[in-house]
Scaffold this motif. Structure first.
Motif, mmCIF file in Angstrom:
data_model
loop_
_atom_site.group_PDB
_atom_site.id
_atom_site.type_symbol
_atom_site.label_atom_id
_atom_site.label_comp_id
_atom_site.label_asym_id
_atom_site.label_seq_id
_atom_site.Cartn_x
_atom_site.Cartn_y
_atom_site.Cartn_z
ATOM 1 N N LEU A 130 0.831 -1.205 0.000
ATOM 2 C CA LEU A 130 0.000 0.000 0.000
ATOM 3 C C LEU A 130 0.867 1.258 0.000
ATOM 4 C CD1 LEU A 130 -2.854 -0.873 2.546
ATOM 5 C CD2 LEU A 130 -2.830 -1.166 0.063
ATOM 6 N N SER A 131 0.493 2.211 -0.821
ATOM 7 C CA SER A 131 1.168 3.515 -0.827
ATOM 8 C C SER A 131 0.736 4.319 0.391
ATOM 9 C CB SER A 131 0.793 4.280 -2.092
ATOM 10 O OG SER A 131 -0.589 4.627 -2.065
ATOM 11 N N GLU A 134 -2.871 5.148 0.098
ATOM 12 C CA GLU A 134 -3.719 3.977 0.335
ATOM 13 C C GLU A 134 -3.751 3.604 1.809
ATOM 14 O OE1 GLU A 134 -3.304 1.738 -3.986
ATOM 15 O OE2 GLU A 134 -1.776 1.425 -2.435
ATOM 16 N N SER A 137 -6.193 5.983 3.214
ATOM 17 C CA SER A 137 -7.522 5.553 2.793
ATOM 18 C C SER A 137 -8.018 4.415 3.679
ATOM 19 C CB SER A 137 -7.493 5.099 1.327
ATOM 20 O OG SER A 137 -8.739 4.563 0.937
ATOM 21 N N ASP A 257 -10.096 3.674 -1.429
ATOM 22 C CA ASP A 257 -9.777 2.625 -2.390
ATOM 23 C C ASP A 257 -9.216 1.407 -1.663
ATOM 24 O OD1 ASP A 257 -8.854 1.056 -4.464
ATOM 25 O OD2 ASP A 257 -7.859 2.687 -5.526
ATOM 26 N N LYS A 258 -9.936 0.300 -1.764
ATOM 27 C CA LYS A 258 -9.387 -0.982 -1.327
ATOM 28 C C LYS A 258 -8.978 -1.724 -2.590
ATOM 29 C CE LYS A 258 -10.232 -5.044 1.551
ATOM 30 N NZ LYS A 258 -11.178 -5.739 2.465
ATOM 31 N N PRO A 259 -7.680 -1.820 -2.876
ATOM 32 C CA PRO A 259 -7.223 -2.341 -4.169
ATOM 33 C C PRO A 259 -7.849 -3.689 -4.512
ATOM 34 C CG PRO A 259 -5.384 -1.397 -2.963
ATOM 35 C CD PRO A 259 -6.550 -1.397 -2.020
ATOM 36 N N LEU A 270 -6.741 10.352 -3.545
ATOM 37 C CA LEU A 270 -6.694 9.704 -2.231
ATOM 38 C C LEU A 270 -6.509 10.764 -1.141
ATOM 39 C CD1 LEU A 270 -4.390 6.710 -3.168
ATOM 40 C CD2 LEU A 270 -6.752 6.509 -2.367
#
Length: 317
Positions: A130-131, A134, A137, A257-259, A270
């Motif tokens: 995760l970035s 993310e 998020s 966003d949940k990839p 984000l």
């Protein structure tokens, strides 16, 4: 003067804000988890076992809680208040959730490895890739979803049942928490035994999730967020969790966003650290509203006894 039910709400809120959680070794939710653990294996008839577990195990938790509060009531009203307050405290969580999410957001840019490690306590997703955005998020999604699961749902059960009896109100909160815990342990697609716990949790959380969305919008002073959120609320696989998450995404005007699972409010960025911090504050205020509404409901029930309410409803019908 506060009644036992109103006093229990005040005590539980105070304990949540100061202690955050009961000691882990004796935490009732952890004890319930030990009761559920033997069910989490392969069975020849997994759906039957899941139905039996969904029916019986939450009732065990509710019955034990009612018994403790009922025994305390035999000692006196103060003992009943304290027992019910501790029971409600053990089924609710807000302060620890806010602190955990705030820590992830704080570390998301400066120490993402620590943020990824700490996210595991908040969200059931692999944080490895995760970035920073993310990670924020995920923290924002978690506080919104857990507002419903960890606070509004048990408070709603307690407030609705308090006019009937204090042991029943505490049992209601314990039953809801047990249903949610059972789902979190078993309710996955790859676990056939989890079908019934997941469906039961979907039914129980229908109203709390939507009430949580209303509280988020009210806390932000943005009632229009509810109509904007409607467009994305059904994106997550859960029929309920999308409502508070989508409402918070609308309030913040950010993408959550949940990839490879879902995206809420797709066409924006984000959350920044400032966005995420504000989202956590909004959920804190929404949680305060939830505690306040539970207190108001129990105070109102003292003024309008349930027998009077029932007779008025019967006469109207």
């Amino acid at each position: 003067m506060l009644s036992a039910a109103s006093g229990a709400v005040v005590l539980a809120a105070a304990l949540d804000w100061t202690l955050r959680e009961p000691p882990s070794r004796g935490h009732p939710v952890a004890l319930f988890g030990r009761l559920v653990a033997p069910v989490d294996r392969r069975w020849q008839r997994p759906k039957f076992v899941g139905v039996a577990a969904a029916f019986a195990l939450p009732l065990v938790a509710a019955g034990a809680t009612a018994g403790v509060v009922g025994l305390a009531a035999l000692v006196g009203s103060t003992a009943a208040l304290v027992a019910a307050g501790f029971a409600l405290f053990s089924t609710t969580s807000l302060r620890m959730l806010l602190d955990a999410a705030g820590g992830v957001v704080e570390d998301s840019d400066t120490d993402p490895e620590t943020a990824r490690r700490n996210l595991r306590a908040l969200a059931g997703r692999d944080p490895t890739d995760l970035s920073s955005g993310e990670l924020r998020s995920a923290a924002v999604e978690s506080v919104a979803e857990n507002l419903a699961d960890g606070l509004v749902a048990p408070l709603l059960a307690f407030a609705l049942l308090a006019p009937l009896s204090l042991p029943l109100a505490a049992a209601g909160a314990a039953w809801v928490k047990a249903v949610n815990t059972l789902d979190s342990m078993l309710g996955y697609r790859h676990k056939p035994v989890g079908w019934a716990p997941a469906r039961l949790d979907d039914a129980v959380m229908w109203l709390p999730a939507r009430l949580s969305a209303v509280l988020v919008a009210a806390a932000a002073g943005d009632v229009g967020a509810l109509s904007r959120a409607r467009e994305w609320a059904r994106a997550p696989p859960s029929p309920n969790s999308g409502w508070p998450m989508a409402t918070l995404a609308a309030v913040l005007d950010v993408r959550l966003d949940k990839p490879d699972v879902y995206v809420l409010n797709r066409n924006v960025a984000l959350p920044t650290p400032a966005d995420a911090d504000y989202g956590i504050r909004v959920v804190a205020v929404a949680g305060g509203f939830a505690w306040g509404l539970a207190l108001a409901a129990t105070l109102l029930a003292d003024r309008v006894p349930v027998v009077v309410l029932a007779s008025e409803v019967a006469a109207w019908v």
